[in-house]
Design an enzyme around this catalytic site. Structure first.
Site, short mmCIF file in Angstrom:
data_model
loop_
_atom_site.label_atom_id
_atom_site.label_comp_id
_atom_site.label_asym_id
_atom_site.label_seq_id
_atom_site.Cartn_x
_atom_site.Cartn_y
_atom_site.Cartn_z
N LYS A 76 83.30 36.86 84.71
CA LYS A 76 82.67 36.11 85.78
C LYS A 76 82.98 34.63 85.57
O LYS A 76 82.97 34.15 84.43
CB LYS A 76 81.16 36.37 85.74
CG LYS A 76 80.35 35.73 86.87
CD LYS A 76 78.88 36.12 86.79
CE LYS A 76 78.06 35.56 87.94
NZ LYS A 76 76.64 35.99 87.88
N SER A 151 74.69 38.03 92.01
CA SER A 151 75.73 37.05 92.17
C SER A 151 77.05 37.44 91.48
O SER A 151 78.06 36.80 91.72
CB SER A 151 75.26 35.72 91.58
OG SER A 151 75.01 35.86 90.18
N SER A 175 71.43 39.99 89.03
CA SER A 175 72.83 39.79 89.41
C SER A 175 73.87 40.65 88.71
O SER A 175 75.05 40.58 89.06
CB SER A 175 73.21 38.33 89.22
OG SER A 175 72.75 37.59 90.31
N1 GLN Z 1 69.27 36.88 93.52
C1 GLN Z 1 68.63 36.09 92.54
C2 GLN Z 1 68.82 34.62 92.85
O1 GLN Z 1 69.39 34.33 93.84
C3 GLN Z 1 69.12 36.41 91.17
C4 GLN Z 1 70.46 35.86 90.91
C5 GLN Z 1 70.95 36.14 89.50
O2 GLN Z 1 70.51 37.10 88.86
N2 GLN Z 1 71.83 35.30 89.03
O3 GLN Z 1 68.41 33.77 92.14
#
Ligand code: GLN
Length: 486
Positions: A76, A151, A175
């Site tokens: 990532k 994400s 995410s």
């Molecule tokens: N969807 C959550 C957010 O927008 C979690 C994102 C994540 O786990 N990086 O913060």
């Protein structure tokens, strides 16, 4: 070959059925062919990947063996990688080349894995659909009109379309698990502190955790073996012994106590997903597990608490991006303040700005007690709920997401997007390990089952996931448009 798991590829490599160079070329060829339609990679490291692959082959000829030696993977783009662009999905870092490797990246290098490139992601890991990336949305290989989840959506799409054997992700509120669920993959978010965060660009430091996105639980165990462990460069990494996470995969589940939280099978859950989870529970019943209803009474507060704590931490973490030290700087600023203001307002996207504003507000004098302190109290309650649940059961099972992958552009209201993580966020607030495992498809789209266990009990989590995969083949299902031959 490219559709195989890491464990299988590792065996083929050691039997000399294929070389790492051949395998790396095969994935690079697929990246060239399909990345245009998926947008899973931000950076592809063709040359260095082939060099690393050749080195892995030589090392093997010299007698070196390690399960990840010569395995082509992707990181990532939140992990700093020396000499390679590291953008975090943001315009503010679009031209940033990291001067060092994140601990996660260097551990894979030491293990002899091949880095194919860096995967697309929501900007600063803020999102649940991969639509907030400065580099454009990622598409789901199962249906390219749909999101891959976020994400870590680039990593999930890349693994699901066989553009790499396995990938890393990060999980602050879901995410790793939610994109794994949307793309039919196995994703593991380890306990907070299990993996070093050093060199992993910080979003919400008390919640962020790295982990793998894989084709099987066995692969997740192999990945965790390399990733886990204390790191003197990260004071929040835990001094807890690292186990061989493959050692317990085949333990019997006879007598295992599985908790089903009532709150996760209530309003908002799609019937197709609910059915799929119920059927998966039957597999566990047949393996001798006991299913027990439990309560997580404060789960409904988790999203609200998270959206105070995470933006508060993000607003502090993101203050370092100011146009001075690295990354984007606006054109011809008139003075220092103008440079700060314009570099940040031009460099950050809307969702990131929203979080900075919410976080700064929640931390400001006069509001701190009303928001931040209250959110921290809720966090404690959520942890206590899990503690009492684990007095009764060994593992908690439910859906990863209320539904399958949705269409690109379908969720325009930020609150609707925030609710995506209703089943996963509590686990981050409590610092626990969680996992998503594919258990079915509904209308041709994968459904993920969410497994949670107690602090640092990753071996048990992997054991329970692996036993499901030994008795079913949902994890073998691939997005047909991208299977070999297409
Ligand atoms: N969807 C959550 C957010 O927008 C979690 C994102 C994540 O786990 N990086 O913060």
């Amino acid at each position: 070959m490219i559709e195989k798991t890491v464990a299988e590829l590792s065996r083929s490599l050691s039997r000399r059925e294929i070389s790492s160079v051949e395998l790396t070329k095969a994935y690079l060829e697929r990246i060239n062919r399909y990345n245009g339609s998926l947008n899973a990679f931000i950076t592809v490291c063709e040359e260095s990947a082939l060099t690393q692959a050749a080195q892995a082959d030589t090392a093997r000829d010299n007698g070196q063996t390690s399960p990840l030696l010569g395995i082509p993977l992707a990181h990532k783009d939140i992990f700093c990688s020396s000499g390679v662009k590291t953008t975090c999905g943001s315009k503010i870092l679009h031209n940033f080349t990291a001067p060092y490797d994140a601990t996660v990246v260097s551990r894979f290098k030491e293990a002899g894995a091949v880095m194919l490139g860096k995967t697309n992601m929501d900007e600063f890991a803020m999102g649940s659909s991969n639509e907030t990336s400065y580099f454009g949305p990622v598409r789901n290989p199962w249906d390219t009109d749909r999101v891959p989840g976020g994400s870590s959506g680039g990593s999930a799409a890349a693994v699901a379309a066989d553009l790499c054997a396995v990938a890393t992700g990060t999980d602050t509120g879901g995410s790793i698990r939610q994109p794994a669920s949307f793309c039919g993959l196995t994703g593991l978010k380890p306990s907070y502190g299990r993996i070093s965060r050093w060199g992993m660009i910080a979003f919400a430091s008390s919640l962020d955790q790295a982990g793998p996105i894989c084709k099987s639980a066995e692969d997740a165990a192999l990945m965790l073996n390399t990733m886990a462990g204390i790191d003197t460069k990260d004071s929040t990494s835990a001094d807890v012994p690292v186990e061989d996470y493959t050692a317990e995969l085949n333990n019997s589940l006879e007598g295992l106590r599985i908790g089903i939280p009532r709150q996760h099978f209530a309003e908002g859950l799609s019937t197709g997903v609910e059915q799929a989870i119920q059927e998966a529970l039957n597999v566990y019943r047949e393996l001798g597990a006991k299913i027990i209803e439990i309560d997580l009474p404060n789960n409904h507060l988790s999203v609200s608490a998270y959206y105070v704590v995470a933006p508060a931490e993000a607003s502090a973490n993101l203050s370092r991006f100011d146009g001075v030290r690295y990354g984007y700087r606006c054109d011809s600023p008139v003075d220092l303040e103008d440079m700060y203001k314009r570099s940040r307002s031009e460099g950050f996207g809307d969702e990131v700005k929203r979080r900075i504003m919410v976080g700064t507000y929640a931390l400001s004098a006069g509001f701190y007690d009303a928001y931040y302190r209250k959110a921290q109290k809720i966090r404690r309650l959520i942890k206590q709920d899990f503690n009492s649940a684990f007095q009764q059961v060994d593992i908690i099972i439910g859906p990863t997401s209320p539904h399958t992958a949705f269409n690109l552009g379908a969720k325009t209201d930020p609150i609707a997007m925030y609710l995506e993580d209703i089943y996963t966020i509590g686990v981050n607030l409590a610092g626990l390990p969680g996992m998503s495992v594919p258990v079915s498809t509904v209308h041709g789209l994968p459904v993920g089952m969410h497994l949670v266990t107690n602090d640092f009990a990753e071996s048990r989590l992997l054991n329970v996931a692996h036993q499901f995969q030994q008795n079913t083949d949902w994890h073998r299902q691939r997005a047909t448009a991208f299977t070999e031959g297409h």
